[in-house]
Design a protein around this motif. Structure first.
Motif, PDB file in Angstrom:
ATOM      1  N   ARG B 103       0.820  -1.214   0.000  1.00  0.00           N
ATOM      2  CA  ARG B 103       0.000   0.000   0.000  1.00  0.00           C
ATOM      3  C   ARG B 103       0.853   1.262   0.000  1.00  0.00           C
ATOM      4  N   LEU B 105       2.893   4.484  -0.889  1.00  0.00           N
ATOM      5  CA  LEU B 105       2.866   5.460  -1.979  1.00  0.00           C
ATOM      6  C   LEU B 105       4.230   5.425  -2.647  1.00  0.00           C
TER       7      LEU B 105
ATOM      8  N   PRO D 412      -1.560   6.082   1.546  1.00  0.00           N
ATOM      9  CA  PRO D 412      -2.674   6.995   1.252  1.00  0.00           C
ATOM     10  C   PRO D 412      -3.420   7.282   2.554  1.00  0.00           C
ATOM     11  N   ARG D 808      -9.365   5.395   4.615  1.00  0.00           N
ATOM     12  CA  ARG D 808      -8.415   4.671   3.768  1.00  0.00           C
ATOM     13  C   ARG D 808      -7.694   3.641   4.631  1.00  0.00           C
ATOM     14  N   GLY D 809      -7.720   2.425   4.218  1.00  0.00           N
ATOM     15  CA  GLY D 809      -7.075   1.363   4.967  1.00  0.00           C
ATOM     16  C   GLY D 809      -7.468   0.054   4.315  1.00  0.00           C
ATOM     17  N   ILE D 810      -6.881  -1.027   4.772  1.00  0.00           N
ATOM     18  CA  ILE D 810      -7.170  -2.317   4.144  1.00  0.00           C
ATOM     19  C   ILE D 810      -8.661  -2.633   4.255  1.00  0.00           C
ATOM     20  N   ASP D 813     -10.893   0.085   2.471  1.00  0.00           N
ATOM     21  CA  ASP D 813     -10.918  -0.059   1.016  1.00  0.00           C
ATOM     22  C   ASP D 813     -11.716  -1.288   0.586  1.00  0.00           C
TER      23      ASP D 813
END
Lengths: 222, 192, 294, 849
Positions: B103, B105, D412, D808-810, D813
C-alpha cells in the motif's frame, strides 16, 4: 453342455455357480476391502506401516483409504441387492452351524446337505455386511475429525476404537474366508474367477443347491 | 532462503525398518529447519510507534555486496537494548509488514483544483509548483508590522504539521525553514 | 543448510525403539507462561507468525479482543480472553496464551500412525514433520488440549514447534523473545519450575491470589509449557484449560491393549488357519461314479 | 518522564491513571511488572474502563472520565489528613513554606482571585509569593515550571506582568495561615472521600483503600519507600489536563517522591518522537530547548531576554541555581545556528528574523483560522491532520477552503484524500479548489537520525533499506521545497527575504542534507575559540561543544537546541552509544545512547538525598554529597550544581527560579489557577458538585464557528464517551498493515452490558454513536469491563471508542468498515495551558445503526 466348455479349465460337467456380474461384484468388493485392509493395517500398527509405503506412500494411502472404503461400502450394497435372498439364514443353516465342528474337521459326510451357501458363508456375509456399516459410520468421523468440536472429543475417541474393533472382526472373517476359499476348499477360487464348479464339487459342498439346479440327485440316492 | 520444511535424518521409513530391532546405536538426530536469519545483514533501528523507543534489528537479505538491493526478511527486537531487551509488542513485531507493504505510496501525485482524481507529477514539477505556492501565499499575507507598528515579520497563512515519527534532525530542519519563512502555525503530533 | 540438530527421543508410528535413545545427555527445555503478568498484547501471536512467515488470515470481529475463536494450522498461539466474575463479584479479565503444551507424554505422538510425522526431541520439544504427516488427524484425537490443526489444502497437520529451528540454533523461541512483560520465560524445565514455584509463593504471600498455582499436569507426564495461574483450582476459567488433562483413555486402549490384542489376533488367525490346513488338509470332493453323471 | 522506563522497576508503589501502558506501551510496561515481581510493588489502576493494565493490577478503581482532579485532590487530602507526607522534603524542597500574597482567594466558588468575567481570563497578580521588603524589579520575571506547558501569551499592551519577589517570606513551621501548605490543606479539605465518591463514582471505601495503599509509602514518616505516578494522554486530553498533571506532581511532592529512583511523575508519550518534537520546538509557542518565542512586546533582543530570563525567587537564606538565568546564552547560540554570520551583535543576533507572535497558534486554531479563510496553505509531513485532530468534519471543511496542501506520507491517508472523503460527490469535488500534492516520503527503516523517547533518551537509528519506488527521504523533500522558495526569492525578491536567504545551509549535498550534519548542528560548536574559565580548557573554533555550559551569549558558539548540547561532541555521536553496563543495578545504563540534559537519567535527583546530601534510601542511591571532595557524586549524573554544599540549601529543582518544587504555581505558570480545582469536562452529564455555577474550567478554550457545536444532556447526549488506542493498532497507520488488521479486523464501540441491555444491543451488531458534531458507526463490543456508574445518585453510562477507523485502509478499502472517524465526534475544546483538545470524556448518544 459340451463343446463350448472344452476350452474351459473346468471339466465339461461344470455347472455355473457365479454369473459374470456376481464375479465382478465380488472382486470389486474384495479389491476395495483388501486395499482398505492393507492401508488400514499400516495405520493400525507401526509394524505394518511399510504396507502403506509400498502402496504409494502413507499420505497417498490416507487419501485413498476412505475413498476406497466408500467403494467397498457401495460394492457391499450392490452385493446385498444381489445376494440378500440367497443369504437368509434357514433351518438348514442352523443345522449346519450346530454341526460346524464336523465341517471344520473335514468330516463332511456328517454335515447335512447345504444350499448354495452354507451357514458359515452366510454368517461371514452378514458379518461383512454389518461390519461395513460400522466401518463406514465410524470411518466418517475419522475422515473428517476437524468437524467434531473439541467438547465432543469423546466421539472421536469412541469412533476410532469402534472402527478398529469393526475392522478386526471383519479381518477375522476375512482370514477364514481367504483360507477356506484358497486353501481349504479347492475349486472355490476357480469358481469365483471362472464362474463354474464341477458337479462333484457342487454335490459335495452344496448338495441342496446342486439338486435344485440339476433337477435331482441321481448320485446321492442311497 | 527460508525453506519451510525440515529434513529429518535417518528416520525415514526405510531406515525405520533397520531400527525395528534396535540395531542402530547411533543417536537419531533431526536437523532443524534452516534459521532464516543465519546470514542476513543486521541493521539497528528504533521502532517508530510509541515512545518506549524499542531497539529493533532489521534483517535484510544479502551481505551489503554492491550488486544487492537489500530486502527486509525479518524484524526482531534488539536484545542489547536496555529498555526492551529484545521484546516487541504486536505492532513492533509486525514492522516488516510496514516496511514491505504494497500500500506504500511510490510516486508523487497531485490533485488539481476541482478534480476528482490524482495525477502523477514529476518531482521537479512538484517542487516548482509548491515553491511557487509558498512564495505566493507568503508574499500575499506577510505581516511586517502589527497594528501598533511593531515589527512582527510573521506569516499567518501557512501552517506546518509535523508528524510523530519525524526525526529530531528533520524537525530541526522544519523549525529552521518554517521559522525563517515567518510561519507561526508550527504544530506537531505532540500537541494532540 | 541447517544450523542445528536436536536429538530425538520418540518417533510416532515407529516400529521398535528409537535408535540410540538416551545415549547422550540433554536438558529439558520449558516455556513458562505466567498468566498473572499477561496483558494480552498478542506480541507472541505476531512474533510467531512473523517467524514462521505465515500468510495473513481474514478475521472477523466477534465481540471480543481475541483474534479468532480458535487456533489454526497457521496460527500456533492465541491469547484467549475471558471476562470472569467471581462468586464474590470480583471482576477479572483473564488472558491466557493457548498453544501446544509439549507434553512429556504426548497424546498426539502416541496416536500418530505415521512414522516420523511427530518427533519428540530429547529436550522435550514435540515437533510435527509435515513431510511425513499423512493427514489422518489422529494427533487431533490424541491431544487432550485441542492443539493440532489441519490444513485442508495440504492435508497436513500443524502446531507450535517451540521454534525447534531457533532452539536448535541456540536461540529462544520467537514468542518468548517478543513477550513485552516477561510473562513468557524460557529455560530448562527445572529452572522454569523453580521460577514458577517462586512466583506462586510470591502470589500467595503478597497478593490476593491465594489459590495461585503451577499448571504442569501430571496426567500427560508434565508439560514443557507450564502456566502460573491465579486460580489453579479452576483452570477452565482460562478459556477451557482442562483441569486434569490426560491422553484419552480410549486412545490409550487403542494404542495399547487393543493394538497388541489385534496384532495377536490377526497373527493367531493366520497361524490357526495354517495349522488347520496342516492338520486337516483341503476338503475332498466326493467324486461321483462316471455313469451317474447326467 | 522525570525518570525513565527502566527506573520504574525501582518503585514500591504505582498509581497508573490517565494512561493504559499495558495497552499502549507494552514493552515499557515490563518495568512496572518487574517492580511487582522483584520488589512486590503494588499497582493501583484508575481508569474509566477495566483495561489491559487493570488486568494485572493489584487494585482497580473505575472512575468517571474527567473526574481525575477530584480523585487526586482526595488523595492529597488523605495524605494531609493522615500525615502521610514527607515532612523534611516538603519543607525544604517545595514551596510549602512560602507565604502567598494577601488577597489571594481559593476557588470555593469555582474561581480564584482576579477573574475577569468578560475576557474569561485571570489577573494573576495575587497569585504570587509575599516578598520581604520593597519589590525590586529583578532582571527576570515569571517562569514556568519544567513540566508545565507554556503560559498563554501576554495580552498586548498589558502593563508589564508582575514578577516573582526575589526574597520570599517563608515559614518552615508551615503554620502561617497564608503559607502554601495551609492554603493547600484548605483547598483540598473539601475533597473528602464522600465528595470523591459523589464526583468520581468510586465508592468511598474503595477510594480509602486505594489512598491508604498509595500513601502507605510514607507510613510513620518512613522515607525509604518510593511511589511513582504514571500517566499519559488520559490526563492531558481534558479541558483541564495540565491541572490534572499538576495535581499528580503535587501529590508526589507531598510524598517526597520526585527526583528519586522509582518515583517521579512519568508521562508516557504516545509516539516515537513527540518528546523530541517538543524539545526541538515543533510547536508554535517555543523555540528549541523550551525557549519562549518572542512576542511584539519584545522591542529588541534584550527586551525579549529580560522577559523570558527568570530571576531567582527564594527565601533569603536559601540558594537557587535558577538554570534558566542562562537563557541569553541559549538564545544567542540558537540564532547563530539559524543564521550564522548573518546574526551579529550589531543586528541583535537577527532578532527581527524571528516571527513575533502574540496569540495562540495551536493545532485547533490552525483549522479554525483555515475554516475562516485565513490559512491558505498547509504542509503536512507524516501527520494525518484530518484523522488526528478533534471535530474531523471541521478539519475537512477547513481544508476545502485552502489553496494548497502538501502531504508527505508513506500510505494513502485521510488528509491527502479529504476532497474525496465520505459524503463528497464528484460534483462536490468540482467546488473544492484546493490543490493537493501527495509526496511519497521514506519509512522509518529507510531513514537514519534520532528519536527522543519518553525517558529523554536520544537514540540514533540506522537506515536499513533504500526508499522504494520514487520515494525520497523526507529531509530531501523539505530541502528541495525550501531551496526552491529560496531560489524564487533570490531571483524575484519578495516580502522580507532576508531570513530565507540567510538561513544557514551548510550541507555537503544541499538538496539532501544529511541528518548527521543536522545532528551536529543541533549539538552546537565553537565559532571561535572558547575557554572554560574554571578548568582552563579550550574548544577550538569549529569543534563540537561538550555541553551547554560552554554556550556563550557573545556569538562565539552556535547551538541548535541547548538541551541537546553534549549529544554529538568531539568524541562522536553519543546518541549512537551501545554500552550495556549498568553498574548501579538501578537501570541507569549511563553509556547507552544519550539522555538530555547532559546524560542525566533521573531529573531533580538531588531530591533523592536528605538535607545533608545523604540518600533517603541507601539501597537505591543515585547521587550523594562527598564532603571530602566537596562535590556531588553519583551513579547518575547529578542534576544539580556539582559543588553546591548541602549547607548552602540550594533547592534541587534547579529549573525553577525558586529552586524548589511548586505546590503552588505562582503568576503566569498556569492559566487556570495555582492549585488544581475540579471542573467538569466541557460536555458533562452532571453539574459540578463543588460549584454548580462554575461548572467548567473558567478559562477553557472553545470555538465559535458554525462547525463548533457542543452537546448537553438535555439534547439527549447523556452517555460519556472516551477515545483511546488499542495495543494491536497504532493510530491511523497500522490499518495499512495486514498483520495488525488481522489481530483486530474491525473497529468497535465498547458498551457496558447493562447499557446494551437497555438498548437491546447485542455484541457484533452495528451501533451509531452521535455527538453534537457527528456520528460514528462501528460494531458493538458488549462487555463487563465498563460498569454503569452512580454519580451523585444518578446512573451514568460510559462507552469507549478505539480510534483506528478511517476512510483509507485495508478494511476501509474493502468496504468492511463504515469509514467514520472517531474524531468526527470529539469537541473543539482545549486545555488553556497545553492547548490539547478534550478527546476524553465528551457526551454522545448511542443507538442501533
Amino acid at each position: 453342455m459340451s463343446t463350448a466348455a472344452a476350452t474351459h479349465y473346468v471339466s465339461s460337467d461344470a455347472i455355473q455357480r457365479y454369473t459374470f456380474h456376481e464375479r465382478v461384484m465380488h472382486w470389486l468388493n474384495a479389491l476395495a476391502y483388501t486395499y482398505c485392509l492393507a492401508t488400514g493395517l499400516a495405520f493400525y500398527t507401526p509394524h505394518l506401516f511399510w504396507l502403506a509405503v509400498m502402496l504409494g506412500g502413507a499420505p497417498t494411502s490416507r487419501f485413498w483409504h476412505p475413498i476406497l472404503g466408500i467403494g467397498f461400502f457401495i460394492a457391499m450394497i450392490w452385493m446385498h441387492v444381489v445376494w440378500r435372498s440367497d443369504m437368509e439364514i434357514t433351518e438348514t443353516d442352523k443345522r449346519f452351524l450346530s454341526n460346524v465342528e464336523d465341517y471344520a474337521t473335514n468330516r463332511d459326510d456328517r454335515v447335512p446337505p447345504q444350499e448354495k451357501y452354507n451357514g458359515g458363508q452366510k454368517l461371514y456375509y452378514w458379518l461383512m455386511y454389518y461390519g461395513t456399516f460400522l466401518l463406514l459410520f465410524s470411518g466418517l468421523f475419522l475422515w473428517f475429525p476437524e468437524y467434531i468440536s473439541f467438547s465432543l472429543a469423546w466421539v472421536r475417541h469412541l469412533m476410532i476404537v469402534l472402527h478398529e474393533v469393526a475392522a478386526l472382526i471383519t479381518i477375522g472373517g476375512f482370514i477364514v474366508h481367504v483360507y477356506m476359499s484358497v486353501f481349504l476348499v479347492p475349486g472355490s477360487t476357480d469358481a469365483m474367477i471362472h464362474g463354474s464348479v464341477s458337479r462333484a464339487w457342487a454335490r459335495t459342498h452344496h448338495r441342496l443347491w446342486y439338486i435344485r439346479v440339476t433337477g435331482g440327485d441321481p448320485v446321492g440316492k442311497e | 532462503m527460508n525453506p519451510t520444511r525440515r529434513s529429518f535424518l535417518k528416520i525415514g521409513t526405510g531406515a525405520a525398518m533397520a531400527s525395528v530391532l534396535g540395531f542402530d546405536l547411533k543417536a537419531a538426530y533431526a536437523e532443524s529447519k534452516e534459521l532464516k536469519i543465519a546470514r542476513t545483514t543486521e541493521t539497528r533501528s528504533t521502532c517508530p510507534y510509541c515512545s518506549v523507543s524499542c531497539g529493533v534489528i532489521i534483517h535484510t537479505i544479502g551481505d551489503k555486496a554492491k550488486n544487492v538491493t537489500p530486502q527486509v526478511v525479518h524484524v526482531e527486537g534488539d536484545p542489547d537494548h536496555p529498555i526492551n531487551r529484545g521484546t516487541l509488542c504486536p505492532k513492533g513485531s509486525s514492522l516488516m509488514q510496514d516496511i514491505v507493504n504494497d500500500r506504500r505510496l511510490l510516486k508523487p501525485q497531485v490533485r488539481r483544483p476541482g478534480s476528482d482524481h490524482w495525477e502523477d507529477i514529476g518531482w521537479d514539477q512538484a517542487y516548482a509548483e509548491i515553491g511557487r505556492h509558498i512564495k505566493k501565499t507568503r508574499d500575499e499575507s506577510f505581516i511586517t508590522t502589527d497594528s501598533q507598528g511593531i515589527t512582527v515579520n510573521r506569516v499567518e497563512s501557512i501552517a506546518w504539521n509535523g508528524g510523530c515519527t519525524d526525526t529530531n534532525e528533520f524537525n530541526y530542519l522544519a523549525v529552521k525553514t518554517m521559522r525563517s519563512l515567518g510561519v507561526c502555525f508550527i504544530e506537531n503530533q505532540a500537541r494532540v | 543448510m541447517s544450523n542445528g540438530t536436536l536429538e530425538i527421543k520418540a518417533i510416532s508410528g515407529h516400529a521398535g525403539p528409537v535408535a540410540g535413545r538416551d545415549t547422550s545427555r540433554d536438558y529439558d527445555v520449558c516455556k513458562l507462561i505466567d498468566v498473572t503478568t499477561c496483558i494480552g498484547c498478542k506480541a507472541c501471536e505476531v512474533a510467531c507468525l512473523e517467524w514462521n512467515g505465515y500468510p495473513f488470515r481474514e478475521t472477523v470481529f466477534d465481540n471480543t479482543y481475541q483474534t479468532m475463536p480458535d487456533l489454526a494450522w497457521n496460527y500456533y498461539n492465541l491469547i484467549r480472553f475471558n471476562e470472569h466474575v467471581a462468586e464474590d463479584g470480583t471482576f477479572s479479565w483473564l488472558m491466557r496464551k493457548d498453544g501446544c503444551m509439549h507434553c512429556a507424554d504426548p497424546g498426539c505422538l502416541l496416536a500418530c500412525p505415521a512414522d516420523g510425522a511427530i518427533v519428540q526431541y530429547a529436550n522435550g520439544i514435540v515437533d510435527f514433520n509435515q513431510d511425513n504427516c499423512i493427514g489422518c488427524q489422529y494427533c487431533v484425537t490424541g491431544c487432550p488440549f485441542n492443539i493440532p490443526k489441519f490444513n485442508h489444502e495440504t492435508k497436513k497437520v500443524h502446531k507450535c514447534t517451540l521454534c525447534s529451528d531457533r532452539v536448535g540454533a541456540g536461540l529462544e523461541p520467537a514468542c518468548i523473545k517478543a513477550c513485552p512483560t516477561g510473562c513468557l520465560h524460557f529455560g530448562s524445565k527445572d529452572d522454569m519450575k523453580d521460577l514458577a514455584d517462586k512466583r506462586v509463593k510470591q502470589l500467595h504471600e503478597h497478593t490476593s491470589h491465594k489459590s495461585a498455582g503451577v499448571y504442569d499436569p501430571p496426567g500427560v507426564g508434565g508439560t514443557h509449557v507450564i502456566y502460573v495461574l491465579h486460580d489453579i483450582d479452576h483452570p477452565q476459567y482460562y478459556g477451557g484449560l482442562p483441569k486434569d488433562p490426560r491422553v484419552p483413555l480410549l486412545v490409550r486402549i487403542w494404542k495399547g491393549p487393543l493394538k497388541w490384542l489385534g496384532n495377536f489376533a490377526i497373527a493367531a488367525g493366520v497361524i490357526a488357519a495354517a495349522t488347520h490346513f496342516v492338520r486337516y488338509g483341503p476338503k475332498k470332493v466326493e467324486e461321483p461314479k462316471k455313469e451317474e453323471v447326467v | 518522564m522525570t525518570n525513565g522506563w527502566i527506573d520504574i522497576k525501582n518503585t514500591d508503589m504505582m498509581l497508573i491513571m490517565g494512561g493504559n501502558p499495558a495497552e499502549n506501551h507494552p514493552c515499557g510496561f515490563k518495568w512496572p511488572v518487574e517492580a511487582k515481581r522483584e520488589r512486590n510493588a503494588k499497582m493501583i489502576v484508575v481508569d474509566p474502563r477495566f483495561t489491559r493494565t487493570a488486568a494485572v493490577a493489584d487494585k482497580f478503581l473505575q472512575i468517571r472520565a474527567g473526574a481525575d482532579i477530584a480523585f487526586l485532590g482526595g488523595m492529597i487530602n488523605y495524605a494531609l489528613e493522615n500525615q502521610r507526607i514527607a515532612k523534611e522534603y516538603l519543607v525544604n524542597y517545595t514551596n510549602a513554606s512560602f507565604v502567598i500574597k494577601e488577597g489571594f482567594k481559593l476557588p470555593d466558588d469555582g474561581l480564584y482571585s482576579g477573574y475577569d468575567h468578560d475576557k474569561q481570563t485571570y489577573d494573576k497578580s495575587t497569585w504570587n509569593y509575599e516578598g520581604a521588603g520593597a519589590h525590586q524589579a529583578p532582571s527576570g520575571k515569571a517562569s514556568q515550571s519544567g513540566e508545565a506547558p507554556a503560559p498563554p501569551l501576554a495580552p498586548r499592551q498589558a502593563p508589564p506582568p508582575p514578577s516573582l519577589p526575589p526574597n520570599v517570606i517563608y515559614d518552615t513551621s508551615l503554620a502561617h495561615p497564608r503559607c502554601v501548605y495551609q492554603l493547600l490543606k484548605q483547598q483540598y479539605s473539601r475533597y473528602t472521600p464522600e465528595m470523591v465518591e459523589r464526583i468520581t463514582g468510586i465508592p468511598k471505601d474503595q477510594f480509602r483503600e486505594a489512598a491508604d495503599m498509595f500513601t502507605s509509602v510514607r507510613k510513620d514518616g518512613d522515607m525509604k519507600k518510593v511511589a511513582t505516578i504514571i500517566y499519559a494522554v488520559g490526563w492531558t486530553q481534558h479541558s483541564f489536563g495540565a491541572q490534572i498533571i499538576r495535581a499528580a506532581a503535587m501529590l508526589q511532592l507531598l510524598l517526597g517522591n520526585i527526583g528519586r529512583a522509582g518515583g517521579g511523575v512519568n508521562a508516557l508519550r504516545g509516539h516515537s518522537n513527540i518528546q523530541g518534537a517538543t524539545d526541538v520546538a515543533g510547536i508554535f509557542d517555543s523555540l528549541p530547548g523550551y525557549l519562549k518565542v518572542p512576542n511584539p512586546t519584545d522591542k529588541d533582543f534584550a527586551a525579549w531576554m529580560t522577559r523570558i530570563t527568570p530571576g531567582s525567587s527564594k527565601p533569603k537564606d536559601w540558594d537557587s541555581f535558577n538554570y534558566y538565568s542562562n537563557t541569553p546564552k541559549f538564545a544567542v547560540s540558537f540564532l547563530k545556528s539559524m543564521y550564522g554570520d548573518a546574526a551579529t551583535k550589531q543586528n541583535d543576533w537577527a532578532f527581527d528574523y524571528l516571527p513575533k507572535v502574540d496569540r495562540e497558534y495551536s493545532w485547533v486554531h490552525i483549522w479554525d483560522d483555515m475554516y475562516q479563510g485565513k490559512v491558505k496553505g498547509v504542509l503536512s509531513f507524516g501527520m494525518n491532520s484530518v484523522a488526528i485532530g478533534p471535530n474531523s468534519q471541521k478539519t475537512i471543511n477547513a481544508l476545502k477552503k485552502a489553496d494548497w496542501l502538501v502531504v508527505c506520507e508513506i500510505y494513502p491517508d485521510e488528509t491527502s484524500e479529504f476532497w474525496k472523503s465520505p459524503g463528497i460527490s464528484t460534483d462536490d469535488m468540482k467546488n473544492i479548489p484546493t490543490e493537493v500534492y501527495r509526496l511519497p516520503g521514506a519509512g522509518f527503516a529507510e531513514k537514519d537520525g534520532t528519536f527522543v523517547n519518553s525517558a529523554r533518551w536520544l537514540q540514533w537509528k540506522w537506515a536499513a533499506v533504500p526508499p522504494p519506488g520514487d520515494c525520497q527521504l523526507d529531509q530531501a523533500i523539505l530541502a528541495r521545497i525550501f531551496l526552491k522558495v529560496r531560489e524564487l526569492y533570490q531571483k524575484e525578491g519578495g516580502k522580507f527575504p532576508d531570513p530565507i536567504l540567510n538561513l544557514t545551509w551548510n550541507h555537503l549535498d544541499p538538496n539532501n542534507p544529511s541528518l548527521s550534519e543536522l545532528a551536529k548542528e543541533l549539538n552546537g560548536r565553537a565559532i571561535s575559540d572558547v575557554t572554560d574559565a574554571p578548568t582552563q580548557t579550550t574548544m577550538k573554533a569549529g569543534q563540537q561543544l561538550p555541553g551547554f555550559s560552554w554556550l556563550r551569549d557573545d556569538g562565539s558558539t552556535s547551538c541548535g537546541n541547548w538541551i541537546w548540547c553534549g549529544s554529538w561532541t568531539e568524541a562522536g555521536a553519543l546518541t549512537q552509544r551501545r554500552g550495556t553496563d549498568d553498574p548501579s543495578g538501578l537501570g541507569i545504563y549511563p553509556n547507552w545512547a544519550w539522555s538530555w540534559p547532559m546524560n542525566r537519567r533521573v531529573l531533580y535527583n538531588r531530591a533523592s538525598c536528605d538535607l545533608n546530601g545523604k540518600p533517603w534510601d541507601p539501597d537505591r542511591r543515585q547521587v550523594w554529597w562527598n564532603e571530602a571532595q566537596k562535590k556531588w557524586l553519583g551513579v547518575d549524573v547529578p542534576d544539580f550544581k556539582p559543588d553546591s554544599a548541602p549547607k548552602d540549601h540550594m533547592g534541587p529543582f534547579i529549573m525553577n527560579p525558586e529552586g524548589v518544587g511548586r505546590l503552588f504555581v505562582p503568576l503566569a505558570g498556569m492559566a487556570d489557577g495555582p492549585f488544581p480545582e475540579h471542573y467538569e469536562p466541557f460536555e458533562s452529564p452532571v453539574a459540578n458538585l463543588f460549584h454548580p455555577q462554575q461548572n467548567t474550567n473558567p478559562v477553557v478554550k472553545k470555538y465559535t464557528s458554525d462547525m463548533d457545536k457542543y452537546g448537553t444532556p438535555d439534547q439527549g447526549f447523556t452517555v460519556i464517551c472516551t477515545t483511546y488506542r488499542l495495543t494491536e493498532h497504532y493510530h491511523y497507520w497500522t490499518k495499512n498493515n495486514p498483520m495488525n488488521v488481522q489481530l483486530v479486523p474491525q473497529m468497535f464501540v465498547e458498551i457496558p452490558v447493562e447499557l446494551a441491555a437497555d438498548l437491546g444491543i447485542k455484541g457484533g451488531e452495528k451501533v451509531k454513536v452521535s455527538s453534537a458534531r457527528g456520528t460514528y458507526i462501528a460494531k458493538a463490543m458488549v462487555t463487563r469491563r465498563i460498569k454503569p456508574m452512580t454519580i451523585d445518585g444518578k446512573k451514568v453510562y460510559q462507552i469507549g471508542i478505539p480510534i483506528h477507523q478511517g476512510y483509507r485502509g485495508i478494511q476501509e478499502d474493502a468496504g468492511r468498515e463504515s469509514k467514520t472517524l472517531a474524531n468526527l465526534l470529539s469537541p473543539t475544546v482545549t486545555d488553556p495551558n497545553a492547548y490539547t483538545p478534550e478527546f476524553k470524556g465528551f457526551l454522545v448518544k448511542l443507538e442501533k445503526a
